[in-house]
Design a protein around this motif. Structure first.
Motif, PDB file in Angstrom:
ATOM      1  N   GLY A   1      31.125  35.545 -27.036  1.00 17.54           N
ATOM      2  CA  GLY A   1      32.574  35.669 -27.153  1.00 17.54           C
ATOM      3  C   GLY A   1      33.094  35.343 -28.526  1.00 17.54           C
ATOM      4  N   GLU A   2      32.315  35.646 -29.563  1.00 17.58           N
ATOM      5  CA  GLU A   2      32.696  35.280 -30.925  1.00 17.58           C
ATOM      6  C   GLU A   2      33.481  36.367 -31.653  1.00 17.58           C
ATOM      7  OE1 GLU A   2      28.996  34.149 -32.723  1.00 17.58           O
ATOM      8  OE2 GLU A   2      29.131  32.095 -31.914  1.00 17.58           O
ATOM      9  N   HIS A   3      33.960  37.361 -30.913  1.00 15.47           N
ATOM     10  CA  HIS A   3      34.761  38.417 -31.532  1.00 15.47           C
ATOM     11  C   HIS A   3      36.227  38.317 -31.110  1.00 15.47           C
ATOM     12  CE1 HIS A   3      31.388  40.678 -33.335  1.00 15.47           C
ATOM     13  NE2 HIS A   3      30.708  40.083 -32.368  1.00 15.47           N
ATOM     14  N   ALA A   4      36.656  37.097 -30.830  1.00 15.26           N
ATOM     15  CA  ALA A   4      38.067  36.775 -30.600  1.00 15.26           C
ATOM     16  C   ALA A   4      38.494  35.768 -31.652  1.00 15.26           C
ATOM     17  CB  ALA A   4      38.265  36.200 -29.196  1.00 15.26           C
ATOM     18  N   LEU A   5      39.786  35.720 -31.932  1.00 13.97           N
ATOM     19  CA  LEU A   5      40.287  34.762 -32.919  1.00 13.97           C
ATOM     20  C   LEU A   5      40.099  33.327 -32.433  1.00 13.97           C
ATOM     21  CD1 LEU A   5      43.554  36.602 -33.961  1.00 13.97           C
ATOM     22  CD2 LEU A   5      41.553  36.227 -35.401  1.00 13.97           C
ATOM     23  N   ASN A   6      39.793  32.436 -33.368  1.00 16.48           N
ATOM     24  CA  ASN A   6      39.547  31.052 -33.002  1.00 16.48           C
ATOM     25  C   ASN A   6      40.085  30.115 -34.084  1.00 16.48           C
ATOM     26  OD1 ASN A   6      38.529  28.998 -31.332  1.00 16.48           O
ATOM     27  ND2 ASN A   6      36.677  28.834 -32.561  1.00 16.48           N
ATOM     28  N   VAL A   7      40.382  28.904 -33.684  1.00 22.78           N
ATOM     29  CA  VAL A   7      40.799  27.843 -34.607  1.00 22.78           C
ATOM     30  C   VAL A   7      39.757  26.732 -34.496  1.00 22.78           C
ATOM     31  CG1 VAL A   7      42.643  26.246 -35.258  1.00 22.78           C
ATOM     32  CG2 VAL A   7      43.213  28.446 -34.214  1.00 22.78           C
TER      33      VAL A   7
ATOM     34  N   ASP B   1      24.062  38.824 -29.376  1.00 23.81           N
ATOM     35  CA  ASP B   1      24.304  37.403 -29.161  1.00 23.81           C
ATOM     36  C   ASP B   1      25.747  37.023 -29.446  1.00 23.81           C
ATOM     37  OD1 ASP B   1      21.677  37.020 -28.438  1.00 23.81           O
ATOM     38  OD2 ASP B   1      21.033  36.365 -30.442  1.00 23.81           O
ATOM     39  N   THR B   2      26.347  37.576 -30.541  1.00 24.90           N
ATOM     40  CA  THR B   2      27.734  37.218 -30.866  1.00 24.90           C
ATOM     41  C   THR B   2      28.696  37.776 -29.830  1.00 24.90           C
ATOM     42  OG1 THR B   2      28.085  39.155 -32.297  1.00 24.90           O
ATOM     43  CG2 THR B   2      27.225  37.138 -33.334  1.00 24.90           C
ATOM     44  N   VAL B   3      28.394  38.949 -29.293  1.00 27.26           N
ATOM     45  CA  VAL B   3      29.235  39.524 -28.247  1.00 27.26           C
ATOM     46  C   VAL B   3      29.132  38.682 -26.980  1.00 27.26           C
ATOM     47  CG1 VAL B   3      29.609  41.516 -26.756  1.00 27.26           C
ATOM     48  CG2 VAL B   3      29.112  41.860 -29.178  1.00 27.26           C
ATOM     49  N   ALA B   4      27.906  38.324 -26.611  1.00 30.61           N
ATOM     50  CA  ALA B   4      27.696  37.523 -25.406  1.00 30.61           C
ATOM     51  C   ALA B   4      28.364  36.154 -25.519  1.00 30.61           C
ATOM     52  CB  ALA B   4      26.202  37.356 -25.135  1.00 30.61           C
TER      53      ALA B   4
ATOM     54  N   ALA C   1      32.666  36.010 -35.599  1.00 30.72           N
ATOM     55  CA  ALA C   1      31.605  36.998 -35.821  1.00 30.72           C
ATOM     56  C   ALA C   1      32.188  38.335 -36.259  1.00 30.72           C
ATOM     57  CB  ALA C   1      30.772  37.179 -34.559  1.00 30.72           C
ATOM     58  N   GLY C   2      31.353  39.131 -36.928  1.00 35.08           N
ATOM     59  CA  GLY C   2      31.748  40.468 -37.339  1.00 35.08           C
ATOM     60  C   GLY C   2      31.741  40.668 -38.834  1.00 35.08           C
ATOM     61  N   GLY C   3      31.715  39.571 -39.604  1.00 38.62           N
ATOM     62  CA  GLY C   3      31.683  39.658 -41.059  1.00 38.62           C
ATOM     63  C   GLY C   3      30.288  39.418 -41.597  1.00 38.62           C
ATOM     64  N   THR C   4      30.196  39.235 -42.910  1.00 40.71           N
ATOM     65  CA  THR C   4      28.878  39.080 -43.538  1.00 40.71           C
ATOM     66  C   THR C   4      28.228  37.738 -43.196  1.00 40.71           C
ATOM     67  OG1 THR C   4      29.856  38.161 -45.569  1.00 40.71           O
ATOM     68  CG2 THR C   4      29.553  40.557 -45.462  1.00 40.71           C
ATOM     69  N   ARG C   5      29.034  36.712 -42.904  1.00 37.11           N
ATOM     70  CA  ARG C   5      28.458  35.403 -42.605  1.00 37.11           C
ATOM     71  C   ARG C   5      27.834  35.356 -41.217  1.00 37.11           C
ATOM     72  NH1 ARG C   5      29.775  31.335 -46.172  1.00 37.11           N
ATOM     73  NH2 ARG C   5      31.300  31.926 -47.774  1.00 37.11           N
ATOM     74  N   ASN C   6      28.347  36.154 -40.317  1.00 38.70           N
ATOM     75  CA  ASN C   6      27.843  36.169 -38.940  1.00 38.70           C
ATOM     76  C   ASN C   6      27.988  37.587 -38.402  1.00 38.70           C
ATOM     77  OD1 ASN C   6      26.857  35.320 -36.469  1.00 38.70           O
ATOM     78  ND2 ASN C   6      28.776  34.372 -35.807  1.00 38.70           N
TER      79      ASN C   6
END
Length: 339
Positions: free
Chosen positions: A216-222, A211-214, A201-206
């Motif tokens: 946990g989508e602002h951490a790096l993921n694989v 909701d994204t903060v809750a 999360a954080g870019g134009t796609r999301n």
């Protein structure tokens, strides 16, 4: 015409996190974290201090002093560090130039993620050779450790992310002030890995939201760790070696001429395997960054500095900066050390 590295600087924060602490937070056995991942400890930043530009300025001041130059004499300030900076959609290069007093320089940024150091040297060497600039300051910083979720086993290969900054002064025809001649470079990109490591999360796609903060989508993921590993394993070492060979060939050199490699922090077995394939001793011809972790495109200056302090780099030695950045780009630049 010679393009020279005339000075360098580095900065790492005081605060540390040990391999044992990472093991406790992540549930990964300590032996795996320390021995396999190669993390005895790494540096981390307090939330309220050591922001990327703060670290860049500290490293840059040391680099300029090492080069015997004033910031006012610079033609270019190039930031090649992490995209995770003090602010989103913002020029760290301009801020660093202003704070240093580089009033005659233009400021710009270059992103090749963890392959940034050899690529930035390549870019600036070409600019100097073309007559575009005479002197440049290359700065980089990373505190992507902030983006690591130790509870997410899928992103465990990023548990080594640490914090710090580096700076290099590169000039035309520096004469006796030259620390090293900047030679040829090589690089290759395999874009099939471009979406294997993301912050969801954080870019134009999301875009960011409650909701994204809750979630946990602002951490790096694989998204597909097994698939990435399966595809990356057969190509990574050959690409590391190919870009090294390309840089050496463009420098009129071969593997037998190399004396020291400043390699991106990778797991210990891969690090040693690369050195063996190069015909080098990983204990004496490089420096394994298990007391820093992986500090994005700062790794090369950290390894060089540690190598110099241990007498592993001497006048006349060929030094290679070798790196890889997710995306995936592998890059190398050769230097002839002068002391």
């Amino acid at each position: 015409m010679t393009v020279s590295l005339t000075g360098y600087g580095r900065y790492v924060p005081d605060e540390r996190i040990t391999g044992a602490e990472i093991a406790e937070r992540s549930g990964v056995p300590e032996e795996v974290v320390v021995e396999k991942m190669g993390i005895r400890e790494k540096r981390v930043c307090p939330p309220e201090a050591d922001h990327p530009t703060d670290m860049c300025v500290a490293a840059a001041e040391d680099a300029l002093a090492d080069a015997g130059r004033d910031a006012a004499d610079l033609d270019l300030v190039l930031y090649h560090g992490s995209e995770f900076k003090d602010f989103v959609v913002w020029s760290a290069a301009a801020d660093v130039a202003e704070r240093l007093g580089a009033a005659s320089a233009y400021a710009t940024e270059s992103y090749t993620l963890c392959a940034g150091a050899p690529v930035a040297l390549r870019q600036v060497r070409a600019q100097i050779a073309a007559g575009d600039v005479d002197s440049a300051l290359l700065v980089a910083a990373s505190r992507e450790e902030d983006l690591v979720d130790y509870g997410n086993g899928d992103s465990s290969f990023m548990f080594n992310f640490g914090s710090g900054a580096s700076a290099m002064v590169v000039e035309r025809d520096a004469g006796d002030r030259s620390r090293a001649a900047v030679l040829g470079s090589g690089a290759v990109t395999d874009g099939s890995f471009s979406r294997d490591v993301v912050m969801p999360a954080g870019g134009t796609r999301n875009p960011p939201s409650e909701d994204t903060v809750a979630a946990g989508e602002h951490a790096l993921n694989v998204p597909d760790p097994d698939g990435m590993k399966e595809r990356l394993a057969p190509v990574s070492l050959p690409n590391f070696l190919d870009v090294t060979d390309e840089a050496l060939e463009r420098s009129g050199l071969a593997r037998a001429d190399v004396d020291f490699v400043a390699l991106t922090h990778v797991k210990r077995s891969f690090h040693d395997y690369y050195f063996e394939e190069m015909g080098l001793d990983p204990e004496t011809d490089g420096y394994y960054l298990d007391d820093y972790g992986h500090v994005q495109s700062v790794d090369q200056v950290l390894a060089l500095d540690e190598g110099l302090s241990r007498g592993r780099v001497e006048p006349g030695d060929v030094v290679c900066f070798v790196a890889a950045g997710t995306g995936y780009t592998w890059a190398a630049t050769a230097l002839r050390w002068r002391g």
